[in-house]
Design a protein around this motif. Sequence first.
Motif, mmCIF file in Angstrom:
data_model
loop_
_atom_site.group_PDB
_atom_site.id
_atom_site.type_symbol
_atom_site.label_atom_id
_atom_site.label_comp_id
_atom_site.label_asym_id
_atom_site.label_seq_id
_atom_site.Cartn_x
_atom_site.Cartn_y
_atom_site.Cartn_z
ATOM 1 N N ASP A 145 0.844 -1.126 -0.065
ATOM 2 C CA ASP A 145 -0.099 0.050 -0.084
ATOM 3 C C ASP A 145 0.765 1.179 0.044
ATOM 4 O O ASP A 145 0.283 2.367 -0.338
ATOM 5 C CB ASP A 145 -0.885 -0.012 1.191
ATOM 6 N N HIS A 195 0.770 10.404 -0.912
ATOM 7 C CA HIS A 195 0.335 9.230 -0.603
ATOM 8 C C HIS A 195 0.910 8.414 0.810
ATOM 9 O O HIS A 195 -0.036 8.193 1.499
ATOM 10 C CB HIS A 195 0.428 8.339 -1.725
ATOM 11 N N ASN A 221 -0.554 10.308 3.796
ATOM 12 C CA ASN A 221 -1.994 9.909 3.833
ATOM 13 C C ASN A 221 -2.003 8.463 4.507
ATOM 14 O O ASN A 221 -3.184 8.449 5.387
ATOM 15 C CB ASN A 221 -3.047 9.801 2.615
ATOM 16 N N VAL A 222 -1.324 7.500 4.116
ATOM 17 C CA VAL A 222 -1.509 6.159 4.765
ATOM 18 C C VAL A 222 -1.257 6.231 6.099
ATOM 19 O O VAL A 222 -1.774 5.542 6.913
ATOM 20 C CB VAL A 222 -0.626 5.060 3.992
ATOM 21 N N THR A 263 -0.402 8.651 8.292
ATOM 22 C CA THR A 263 -0.392 10.077 8.919
ATOM 23 C C THR A 263 0.029 10.255 10.252
ATOM 24 O O THR A 263 -0.383 9.259 11.190
ATOM 25 C CB THR A 263 -1.980 10.693 8.792
#
Lengths: 435, 359
Positions: free
Chosen positions: A258, A305, A308-309, A311
């Motif tokens: 991810d 990205h 965001n994953v 944070t």
Amino acid sequence: MAKKMHDTPNLDKLESGPWPSFVTGLKELAKDKDYVVDLLGQLETSYQTKKGYWKGGTVGVFGYGGGVIPRFTELKDEKGQPKFKDAAEFHTLRVMPPPGMHYDTDTLRKFCDLWEKHGSGLIAFHGQSGDIMFQGATTENVQKAFDEINEMGFDLGGAGPAVRTSMSCVGAARCEQSCYDEAKTHRAVLNTFLDDIHRPSLPYKFKFKFSGCPNDCMNSVQRSDMAVIGTWRDNIRTDEALAKKWFAKHGMDELVNDVVARCPTKTFQVKELKKIKGGEHISTVAVSDTHGVEIDNRDCVRCMHCINVMTGALAPGKDKGATVLVGGKSHLKIGGLLGTVIIPFMKLDTDEEMDKLVDFAQRTIDFFAENALEHERTGEMIERIGLATFLEAMEIDADPAMVNSPRMNPYVRTDGWDDEVAKINAHKSKKQQAA
Amino acid sequence: MNAPVQMRKPKETGVPDNKKYLHPLMAKNYGNWKYHDRPRPGVLHHVAHSGDEIWSVRAGTQRQMDVYTIRKLCDIADKFAEGRVRFTIRSNIEYMVSDEKKVAPLIAELEKNGFPVGGTGNSVTMIAHTQGWLHCDIPGTDASGVVKALMDELYDEFRREEMPNRVHLSTSCCEINCGGQADLAIIVQHTKPPVINHDLVANVCERPAVVARCPVAAIRPAMVNGKPSLEIDESKCMCCGACYPPCPPMQINDPENSKLAIWVGGKNSNARGKPTFMKMVASGLPNNAPRWPEVAEVVKKILHVYKEDARPWERLADWIDRIGWPRFFEKTGLPFTKYLIDDWRGSRANLNSSTHIRF
């Protein structure tokens, strides 16, 4: 008590189901207002015939040339009289929201009271340009409603060929990704152009939007002539406690699939701790006793990205500011355009730095006002005259961050090449001397 | 003689300061937030560098709200959230509370009053939309009604976080696309040239401006029945409706022939790939008020396949980048017609100039 409701078999079908129904709300208003009884009558007719029945016109408030969207019914009987006479005029006031669309209930209740008195009682939070839309007032009542709204400290937004109402994200008020003071910048820029907001006289609309980070929650790149998007220049910050907490919950599969696999420049790597190298441009953080993350920030495009994953474990750097893109717009006339980078990075911490943005906005709008064709947006204008021409007018040097790639065709006259190189070198030495 | 009426001069105050509207904890920690997580769908939990914590509860609204609904939302804010709220760009309302214990009762109160709590993270969030028949002067369809009908169908997905990544939706009542770019958008697509009322054109329309507005130069001035009017080269016209706003006698809306199209893959965020525009993947759907079931069916089909097939964090555009367009059409069962091949300016960049083909 209002007059008897018209039959609304189509609209009635929008009252069932779990999502809040605007029809139910309109019917509540119609209990006391003939105005809304007839509005429902016209709306039901549209549902039956699949046609709209509003036309524009000229309605405004004293002192302003825009900000009201006039609507007069075109649904007339054989004698030319409005079929639903109580709703024959249904104008909307566009009102600029506070940045981030924060309110206290006292303000919202006052909005409700004044709009119940002067208007339909229908308010939209918010329109697609960000306005509070006070929907539905007669020509006579528009001024009365505006006077009360204006006394509360709120002002009309833009409509027509004007600088339009702007939006900014929740930003610094609640978001850890915020890279500049969105609210302050939003006000500093917009409130410079009040004349251009209230008295439409540009070739076409001009929109600003303010997003605090590259997640661009305000869709600024797609729908504003000038998008101010927060970013940073230094290294991604890390927090080992939160990184380990994230990893304990999500594990190696998610870290690899991810995060690592989705890094657009593959600069985010997972390594055994002993193989991790530090360095001036490297961010590192342990996620477990054996493994850690290594990011070479020189290759990072600040896409957000990984932040965001993970944070908190990862965060934007400290040397924050914004990228400014110009020319975003929707379809008409030449097709949708995304904004183009014009200022790759600028600081927005101090008033002087903010003034530089305001100055750039002012010069852009001046140039737009003088050079765009009627009904042409900035993006279309730049497409027509070429980015290089626009940069020259703005006195901004060309920068490879402005393009996806250099030109792919030879169709350009380059006899000014040596002069350009000399100019770039002169700029460089000037900067070096200043430093 | 009557004294002249004194008109009130506007106070040109512009954008108001938001400081006094901020929840006290947000004002205190302005610019100093550290991270956030989502304890459950519809709830954001932000932690500041100071150690302060704030919980935001997000709920869906109908956007076009009557004053009774707004007052109800205010009552809830006064009871739970220190009298402060904010709205998101997608017309959701957010309540901020400084005490975790208030979160569950606040959610219960919102849902009891019919406001679904959700729209955060990897959910299907509220549909960005426009005015439609309620207020627009050029609408091909309604806005609030389409949204109400669709959100009824997507209600559970709003309240859960079960999609691969966030899903932004928009609707637009004409091809101007005021609803904006989204992961999935529903936009009116006209299929017939405008029908001109030649009796009205000369009085209503500024003819050169209308001619200039046409993206394909299909409109030209003409004398019709002895009156100055406009005519359309119907072989050039692509039925965009751009002429209709400046010239209402060029009626583009047609109860039967104005259809709805579905677009996918718009993304404004820079996360992973660069921002993208959405692409048309279906058209010809009927404008079937009051509940648009044919549109809902296609929307749900696409979202269902995406939900099943995409990997975590793939937005709709990212997912299609991985599986490719042939498989997108195969999996969704949507027909790939010749109308989906781009022939507008810059379209060569949308053609496949490689042997990259998935079999």
